[in-house]
Design a protein around this motif. Sequence first.
Motif, PDB file in Angstrom:
ATOM      1  N   PHE A   8      67.434   2.638 -18.926  1.00  0.00           N
ATOM      2  CA  PHE A   8      68.779   2.816 -19.470  1.00  0.00           C
ATOM      3  C   PHE A   8      69.128   4.281 -19.693  1.00  0.00           C
ATOM      4  O   PHE A   8      70.129   4.773 -19.226  1.00  0.00           O
ATOM      5  CB  PHE A   8      68.904   2.125 -20.849  1.00  0.00           C
ATOM      6  CG  PHE A   8      68.930   0.644 -20.803  1.00  0.00           C
ATOM      7  CD1 PHE A   8      70.022  -0.046 -20.307  1.00  0.00           C
ATOM      8  CD2 PHE A   8      67.857  -0.083 -21.290  1.00  0.00           C
ATOM      9  CE1 PHE A   8      70.050  -1.421 -20.290  1.00  0.00           C
ATOM     10  CE2 PHE A   8      67.875  -1.455 -21.274  1.00  0.00           C
ATOM     11  CZ  PHE A   8      68.967  -2.130 -20.771  1.00  0.00           C
ATOM     12  N   SER A   9      68.296   4.952 -20.455  1.00  0.00           N
ATOM     13  CA  SER A   9      68.640   6.275 -20.981  1.00  0.00           C
ATOM     14  C   SER A   9      68.185   7.403 -20.049  1.00  0.00           C
ATOM     15  O   SER A   9      67.433   7.199 -19.096  1.00  0.00           O
ATOM     16  CB  SER A   9      67.991   6.463 -22.353  1.00  0.00           C
ATOM     17  OG  SER A   9      66.584   6.532 -22.216  1.00  0.00           O
ATOM     18  N   GLU A  10      68.649   8.599 -20.403  1.00  0.00           N
ATOM     19  CA  GLU A  10      68.223   9.798 -19.681  1.00  0.00           C
ATOM     20  C   GLU A  10      66.706   9.945 -19.765  1.00  0.00           C
ATOM     21  O   GLU A  10      66.062  10.329 -18.793  1.00  0.00           O
ATOM     22  CB  GLU A  10      68.894  11.044 -20.283  1.00  0.00           C
ATOM     23  CG  GLU A  10      70.407  11.015 -20.283  1.00  0.00           C
ATOM     24  CD  GLU A  10      70.994  11.179 -18.896  1.00  0.00           C
ATOM     25  OE1 GLU A  10      70.484  12.005 -18.133  1.00  0.00           O
ATOM     26  OE2 GLU A  10      71.969  10.481 -18.605  1.00  0.00           O
ATOM     27  N   GLN A  11      66.141   9.641 -20.938  1.00  0.00           N
ATOM     28  CA  GLN A  11      64.687   9.719 -21.125  1.00  0.00           C
ATOM     29  C   GLN A  11      63.956   8.759 -20.199  1.00  0.00           C
ATOM     30  O   GLN A  11      62.915   9.107 -19.633  1.00  0.00           O
ATOM     31  CB  GLN A  11      64.316   9.383 -22.572  1.00  0.00           C
ATOM     32  CG  GLN A  11      64.198  10.567 -23.468  1.00  0.00           C
ATOM     33  CD  GLN A  11      63.724  10.131 -24.839  1.00  0.00           C
ATOM     34  OE1 GLN A  11      64.272   9.196 -25.422  1.00  0.00           O
ATOM     35  NE2 GLN A  11      62.712  10.797 -25.350  1.00  0.00           N
ATOM     36  N   ALA A  16      60.514   8.224 -15.441  1.00  0.00           N
ATOM     37  CA  ALA A  16      60.266   7.649 -14.113  1.00  0.00           C
ATOM     38  C   ALA A  16      60.053   8.737 -13.076  1.00  0.00           C
ATOM     39  O   ALA A  16      59.203   8.617 -12.192  1.00  0.00           O
ATOM     40  CB  ALA A  16      61.419   6.732 -13.713  1.00  0.00           C
ATOM     41  N   ILE A  17      60.807   9.826 -13.187  1.00  0.00           N
ATOM     42  CA  ILE A  17      60.629  10.960 -12.263  1.00  0.00           C
ATOM     43  C   ILE A  17      59.281  11.630 -12.506  1.00  0.00           C
ATOM     44  O   ILE A  17      58.514  11.876 -11.570  1.00  0.00           O
ATOM     45  CB  ILE A  17      61.767  11.989 -12.420  1.00  0.00           C
ATOM     46  CG1 ILE A  17      63.060  11.421 -11.870  1.00  0.00           C
ATOM     47  CG2 ILE A  17      61.415  13.298 -11.706  1.00  0.00           C
ATOM     48  CD1 ILE A  17      64.271  12.313 -12.102  1.00  0.00           C
ATOM     49  N   ASP A  18      58.990  11.937 -13.767  1.00  0.00           N
ATOM     50  CA  ASP A  18      57.759  12.660 -14.107  1.00  0.00           C
ATOM     51  C   ASP A  18      56.504  11.897 -13.705  1.00  0.00           C
ATOM     52  O   ASP A  18      55.541  12.483 -13.212  1.00  0.00           O
ATOM     53  CB  ASP A  18      57.710  12.959 -15.602  1.00  0.00           C
ATOM     54  CG  ASP A  18      58.803  13.920 -16.038  1.00  0.00           C
ATOM     55  OD1 ASP A  18      59.380  14.616 -15.166  1.00  0.00           O
ATOM     56  OD2 ASP A  18      59.091  13.968 -17.255  1.00  0.00           O
ATOM     57  N   LYS A  19      56.516  10.580 -13.905  1.00  0.00           N
ATOM     58  CA  LYS A  19      55.338   9.752 -13.606  1.00  0.00           C
ATOM     59  C   LYS A  19      55.367   9.155 -12.205  1.00  0.00           C
ATOM     60  O   LYS A  19      54.452   8.430 -11.826  1.00  0.00           O
ATOM     61  CB  LYS A  19      55.217   8.635 -14.638  1.00  0.00           C
ATOM     62  CG  LYS A  19      54.933   9.151 -16.030  1.00  0.00           C
ATOM     63  CD  LYS A  19      54.758   8.009 -16.994  1.00  0.00           C
ATOM     64  CE  LYS A  19      54.425   8.523 -18.386  1.00  0.00           C
ATOM     65  NZ  LYS A  19      54.229   7.407 -19.333  1.00  0.00           N
ATOM     66  N   LYS A  20      56.442   9.451 -11.446  1.00  0.00           N
ATOM     67  CA  LYS A  20      56.605   8.921 -10.089  1.00  0.00           C
ATOM     68  C   LYS A  20      56.446   7.397 -10.066  1.00  0.00           C
ATOM     69  O   LYS A  20      55.730   6.826  -9.234  1.00  0.00           O
ATOM     70  CB  LYS A  20      55.648   9.590  -9.113  1.00  0.00           C
ATOM     71  CG  LYS A  20      55.868  11.080  -8.997  1.00  0.00           C
ATOM     72  CD  LYS A  20      55.027  11.670  -7.903  1.00  0.00           C
ATOM     73  CE  LYS A  20      55.089  13.161  -7.846  1.00  0.00           C
ATOM     74  NZ  LYS A  20      56.341  13.786  -7.700  1.00  0.00           N
ATOM     75  N   SER A  34      63.543  -1.529  -3.351  1.00  0.00           N
ATOM     76  CA  SER A  34      62.305  -1.876  -4.043  1.00  0.00           C
ATOM     77  C   SER A  34      61.182  -0.963  -3.585  1.00  0.00           C
ATOM     78  O   SER A  34      61.046  -0.695  -2.392  1.00  0.00           O
ATOM     79  CB  SER A  34      61.932  -3.328  -3.758  1.00  0.00           C
ATOM     80  OG  SER A  34      60.762  -3.674  -4.439  1.00  0.00           O
ATOM     81  N   GLY A  35      60.404  -0.490  -4.545  1.00  0.00           N
ATOM     82  CA  GLY A  35      59.237   0.312  -4.221  1.00  0.00           C
ATOM     83  C   GLY A  35      59.509   1.784  -4.031  1.00  0.00           C
ATOM     84  O   GLY A  35      58.614   2.541  -3.662  1.00  0.00           O
ATOM     85  N   SER A  36      60.720   2.222  -4.277  1.00  0.00           N
ATOM     86  CA  SER A  36      61.023   3.640  -4.114  1.00  0.00           C
ATOM     87  C   SER A  36      60.837   4.369  -5.442  1.00  0.00           C
ATOM     88  O   SER A  36      60.624   3.760  -6.478  1.00  0.00           O
ATOM     89  CB  SER A  36      62.456   3.811  -3.599  1.00  0.00           C
ATOM     90  OG  SER A  36      63.371   3.234  -4.493  1.00  0.00           O
ATOM     91  N   ILE A  37      60.920   5.694  -5.387  1.00  0.00           N
ATOM     92  CA  ILE A  37      60.811   6.506  -6.604  1.00  0.00           C
ATOM     93  C   ILE A  37      62.119   7.268  -6.800  1.00  0.00           C
ATOM     94  O   ILE A  37      62.837   7.549  -5.840  1.00  0.00           O
ATOM     95  CB  ILE A  37      59.622   7.487  -6.554  1.00  0.00           C
ATOM     96  CG1 ILE A  37      59.751   8.452  -5.383  1.00  0.00           C
ATOM     97  CG2 ILE A  37      58.295   6.759  -6.517  1.00  0.00           C
ATOM     98  CD1 ILE A  37      58.750   9.581  -5.389  1.00  0.00           C
ATOM     99  N   ILE A  38      62.414   7.594  -8.043  1.00  0.00           N
ATOM    100  CA  ILE A  38      63.605   8.385  -8.347  1.00  0.00           C
ATOM    101  C   ILE A  38      63.250   9.854  -8.151  1.00  0.00           C
ATOM    102  O   ILE A  38      62.248  10.332  -8.673  1.00  0.00           O
ATOM    103  CB  ILE A  38      64.068   8.149  -9.795  1.00  0.00           C
ATOM    104  CG1 ILE A  38      64.445   6.681 -10.007  1.00  0.00           C
ATOM    105  CG2 ILE A  38      65.245   9.064 -10.135  1.00  0.00           C
ATOM    106  CD1 ILE A  38      64.766   6.340 -11.450  1.00  0.00           C
ATOM    107  N   ILE A  39      64.084  10.567  -7.388  1.00  0.00           N
ATOM    108  CA  ILE A  39      63.839  11.988  -7.196  1.00  0.00           C
ATOM    109  C   ILE A  39      64.846  12.848  -7.950  1.00  0.00           C
ATOM    110  O   ILE A  39      64.582  14.019  -8.216  1.00  0.00           O
ATOM    111  CB  ILE A  39      63.798  12.379  -5.705  1.00  0.00           C
ATOM    112  CG1 ILE A  39      65.102  12.039  -5.002  1.00  0.00           C
ATOM    113  CG2 ILE A  39      62.618  11.721  -5.023  1.00  0.00           C
ATOM    114  CD1 ILE A  39      65.221  12.639  -3.617  1.00  0.00           C
ATOM    115  N   GLU A  67      61.804  -0.308 -13.808  1.00  0.00           N
ATOM    116  CA  GLU A  67      60.487   0.248 -13.536  1.00  0.00           C
ATOM    117  C   GLU A  67      59.537  -0.926 -13.323  1.00  0.00           C
ATOM    118  O   GLU A  67      59.612  -1.922 -14.027  1.00  0.00           O
ATOM    119  CB  GLU A  67      60.064   1.068 -14.743  1.00  0.00           C
ATOM    120  CG  GLU A  67      58.605   1.344 -14.845  1.00  0.00           C
ATOM    121  CD  GLU A  67      58.223   1.812 -16.243  1.00  0.00           C
ATOM    122  OE1 GLU A  67      57.049   1.648 -16.576  1.00  0.00           O
ATOM    123  OE2 GLU A  67      59.065   2.321 -16.993  1.00  0.00           O
ATOM    124  N   VAL A  68      58.637  -0.793 -12.360  1.00  0.00           N
ATOM    125  CA  VAL A  68      57.661  -1.841 -12.096  1.00  0.00           C
ATOM    126  C   VAL A  68      56.273  -1.229 -12.180  1.00  0.00           C
ATOM    127  O   VAL A  68      55.926  -0.321 -11.425  1.00  0.00           O
ATOM    128  CB  VAL A  68      57.870  -2.479 -10.712  1.00  0.00           C
ATOM    129  CG1 VAL A  68      56.832  -3.554 -10.469  1.00  0.00           C
ATOM    130  CG2 VAL A  68      59.269  -3.033 -10.585  1.00  0.00           C
TER     131      VAL A  68
END
Length: 70
Positions: A8-11, A16-20, A34-39, A67-68
């Motif tokens: 939901f939030s910016e955090q 999700a970006i930091d932990k890939k 599905s299965g992609s990462i946020i860049i 997140e999965v």
Amino acid sequence: MPTVRQLFSEQDFQEAIDKKLRIRVFHNDHLIDSGSIIIRFTEETVITQSSVSELAYHPRQECQFFEVRK
């Protein structure tokens, strides 16, 4: 069984970006990614990458992001 958590939030997005973290994206109750990462993300858009040359741009207000973790 995988753990699923909605982003939901910016955090949430920054974590999700930091932990890939791998994510799932839904639009109108349909799984569209599905299965992609946020860049990268902004207030309007979330950009995901599923392979070296495959980027997707998702409108943040129209999609749900999860997140999965396995």
